[in-house]
Design a protein around this motif. Structure first.
Motif, PDB file in Angstrom:
ATOM      1  N   MET A 129     -15.466  -3.244  17.557  1.00  0.00           N
ATOM      2  CA  MET A 129     -14.105  -2.757  17.585  1.00  0.00           C
ATOM      3  C   MET A 129     -13.227  -3.287  16.708  1.00  0.00           C
ATOM      4  O   MET A 129     -12.352  -2.912  15.847  1.00  0.00           O
ATOM      5  CB  MET A 129     -13.571  -2.485  19.023  1.00  0.00           C
ATOM      6  CG  MET A 129     -14.413  -1.538  19.896  1.00  0.00           C
ATOM      7  SD  MET A 129     -14.212  -1.976  21.630  1.00  0.00           S
ATOM      8  CE  MET A 129     -12.147  -1.814  21.893  1.00  0.00           C
ATOM      9  N   ALA A 132     -13.886  -2.880  13.134  1.00  0.00           N
ATOM     10  CA  ALA A 132     -13.472  -1.662  12.736  1.00  0.00           C
ATOM     11  C   ALA A 132     -12.106  -1.423  12.471  1.00  0.00           C
ATOM     12  O   ALA A 132     -11.357  -0.999  11.739  1.00  0.00           O
ATOM     13  CB  ALA A 132     -14.093  -0.408  13.701  1.00  0.00           C
ATOM     14  N   SER A 133     -11.231  -2.406  13.285  1.00  0.00           N
ATOM     15  CA  SER A 133      -9.706  -2.136  13.286  1.00  0.00           C
ATOM     16  C   SER A 133      -9.418  -2.986  12.164  1.00  0.00           C
ATOM     17  O   SER A 133      -8.324  -2.427  11.391  1.00  0.00           O
ATOM     18  CB  SER A 133      -9.415  -2.806  14.502  1.00  0.00           C
ATOM     19  OG  SER A 133      -9.620  -1.969  15.530  1.00  0.00           O
ATOM     20  N   ILE A 140     -12.609   4.117   9.590  1.00  0.00           N
ATOM     21  CA  ILE A 140     -12.985   4.719  11.093  1.00  0.00           C
ATOM     22  C   ILE A 140     -13.044   6.286  11.014  1.00  0.00           C
ATOM     23  O   ILE A 140     -14.132   6.830  11.353  1.00  0.00           O
ATOM     24  CB  ILE A 140     -11.907   4.370  11.906  1.00  0.00           C
ATOM     25  CG1 ILE A 140     -12.048   2.874  12.337  1.00  0.00           C
ATOM     26  CG2 ILE A 140     -12.427   5.073  13.397  1.00  0.00           C
ATOM     27  CD1 ILE A 140     -10.805   2.087  13.081  1.00  0.00           C
ATOM     28  N   SER A 283     -13.573   2.039  18.642  1.00  0.00           N
ATOM     29  CA  SER A 283     -12.952   1.684  17.569  1.00  0.00           C
ATOM     30  C   SER A 283     -11.600   2.292  16.919  1.00  0.00           C
ATOM     31  O   SER A 283     -10.612   1.871  16.756  1.00  0.00           O
ATOM     32  CB  SER A 283     -14.042   1.603  16.145  1.00  0.00           C
ATOM     33  OG  SER A 283     -15.200   0.888  16.608  1.00  0.00           O
ATOM     34  N   TYR A 287      -7.641   1.046  17.263  1.00  0.00           N
ATOM     35  CA  TYR A 287      -7.022   1.090  16.086  1.00  0.00           C
ATOM     36  C   TYR A 287      -5.618   1.785  16.483  1.00  0.00           C
ATOM     37  O   TYR A 287      -4.486   1.725  16.361  1.00  0.00           O
ATOM     38  CB  TYR A 287      -7.580   1.757  15.025  1.00  0.00           C
ATOM     39  CG  TYR A 287      -6.388   1.898  13.918  1.00  0.00           C
ATOM     40  CD1 TYR A 287      -6.616   0.853  12.984  1.00  0.00           C
ATOM     41  CD2 TYR A 287      -5.604   2.884  13.720  1.00  0.00           C
ATOM     42  CE1 TYR A 287      -5.544   0.832  11.827  1.00  0.00           C
ATOM     43  CE2 TYR A 287      -4.737   3.061  12.731  1.00  0.00           C
ATOM     44  CZ  TYR A 287      -4.814   1.995  11.830  1.00  0.00           C
ATOM     45  OH  TYR A 287      -3.798   2.049  10.728  1.00  0.00           O
TER      46      TYR A 287
END
Length: 369
Positions: A129, A132-133, A140, A283, A287
């Protein structure tokens, strides 16, 4: 952030993945608990209600193309409106993400890593996570666009592998636990489409800002079909009330699949697909949470918040006493009351914002306002 752009298909796939994840989290079991043999009707009729509600939302949203809900809340109530709506969604996302993080971690521990500490398993989700952020929403959603078709193929294999186990008599009586029980008492189940709330925050990133309506309708219809067919298949294969007993219904169905001597134990592939879908869901959720925090408090950057917010989610996810407590929270609170934040709050904000624009004589948000 102004340079981030992705297409309608990617946006739709991200929302569909977020909503259809419930097939892996026990939605078919909850539907049979609620409606018995007619549990498959609940995702279908709540889809119709959700489409009607979204019709009114899209009409109210027509004057705010390219704006997210925080911007609209600013129009509706100034800084106070922005803060109130932002905090509502921040708390909502923190609550949902922490509960699902715990459930995902517990499930992987039980079925794949039963010798590993729970904190160690959940840490893998947290790391993905965070990475991905930092990469951003554009990556994503594009990864979602790859993972969702793969997951759909895995589900199709499960469908095909269980055809010869289906029994139409499992659908009797037709209205299961009763018309009143299904169509009145279970109306709050429109919360199974609560992940649609993400559309209010990804709209500024969509290349064609006029496609808000198309993305919403497509996401709801595709998800509704998946959830309805997924629940129907489960009921056709597993008779009621036995269908209320399996913790992860589709893992149980995957164990039935066997194509010859060399294509068996398909549940191992199922767990892999389910884990990838969970990574994508969490993820995207982290975000969006960071994005809402940034917009609510008018921060210049969201990246410095990534690790602290992830640590908060990691901490909160251990508050439930057990896996069953987490499942009960997800099923009886999230999937029954999330519709308030997803549908009621945006409608209220949009109505007030439209009244403000009309009072000030502006045709569009940002016109004469």
């Amino acid at each position: 952030m102004n340079d981030i752009r992705f297409g309608n298909v990617e946006a739709t796939f991200m929302i569909v993945n977020a909503m259809s994840m419930q097939l892996f989290l026990g939605l078919p079991r909850r539907m049979t608990e609620a409606g018995g043999p007619a549990g498959w009707m609940i995702p279908l009729y709540t889809l119709i209600i959700s489409l009607i509600i979204f019709f009114f939302i899209s009409k109210l949203y027509s004057k705010f193309e390219g704006k997210d809900l925080i911007d609209i809340a600013q129009v509706a109530g100034g800084s106070i409106g922005r803060l109130v709506i932002g905090i509502i969604f921040i708390l909502n996302y923190i609550f949902i993400l922490s509960v699902l993080l715990r459930i995902f971690g517990e499930d992987i521990k039980i079925f794949a890593l039963n010798q590993s500490p729970l904190s160690f398993v959940i840490m893998f989700f947290i790391i993905v996570m965070i990475i991905a952020s930092y990469v951003g929403i554009e990556s994503i959603v594009r990864i979602n666009a790859i993972i969702l078709p793969i997951t759909a193929v895995a589900l199709l294999i499960v469908f095909l592998g269980n055809i010869h186990f289906m029994d139409a008599t499992n659908l009797l009586p037709i209205f299961g636990t009763g018309i009143d029980k299904i169509f009145v008492k279970e109306i709050s189940r429109i919360s199974i489409y609560s992940a649609l709330s993400s559309i209010f925050f990804i709209t500024p990133f969509v290349g064609n800002k006029k496609d808000f309506k198309k993305i919403g309708y497509n996401s709801l219809i595709i998800t509704g079909i998946l959830l309805t067919l997924g629940t129907l298949l489960y009921i056709l294969v597993v008779p009621y009330p036995t269908s209320t007993e399996y913790f992860i219904p589709y893992l149980h169905l995957a164990r039935y699949v066997a194509f010859g001597r060399f294509f068996q134990r398909i549940e191992s592939i199922f767990i892999l697909m389910w884990t990838l879908a969970a990574f994508s869901y969490l993820s995207a959720g982290l975000y969006l949470l960071l994005y809402v925090i940034k917009k609510t408090f008018k921060l210049e950057y969201y990246q410095p918040l990534t690790i602290p917010v992830a640590v908060i989610l990691f901490t909160i996810c251990f508050w439930p006493e057990s896996l069953m407590s987490s499942v009960r929270i997800e099923g009886e609170i999230v999937r029954r009351f999330a519709w308030i934040v997803t549908f009621v709050v945006p409608i209220a904000v949009l109505i007030i914002a439209n009244l403000v624009i009309r009072k000030k004589g502006g045709d569009k948000c940002g016109g004469k306002v």
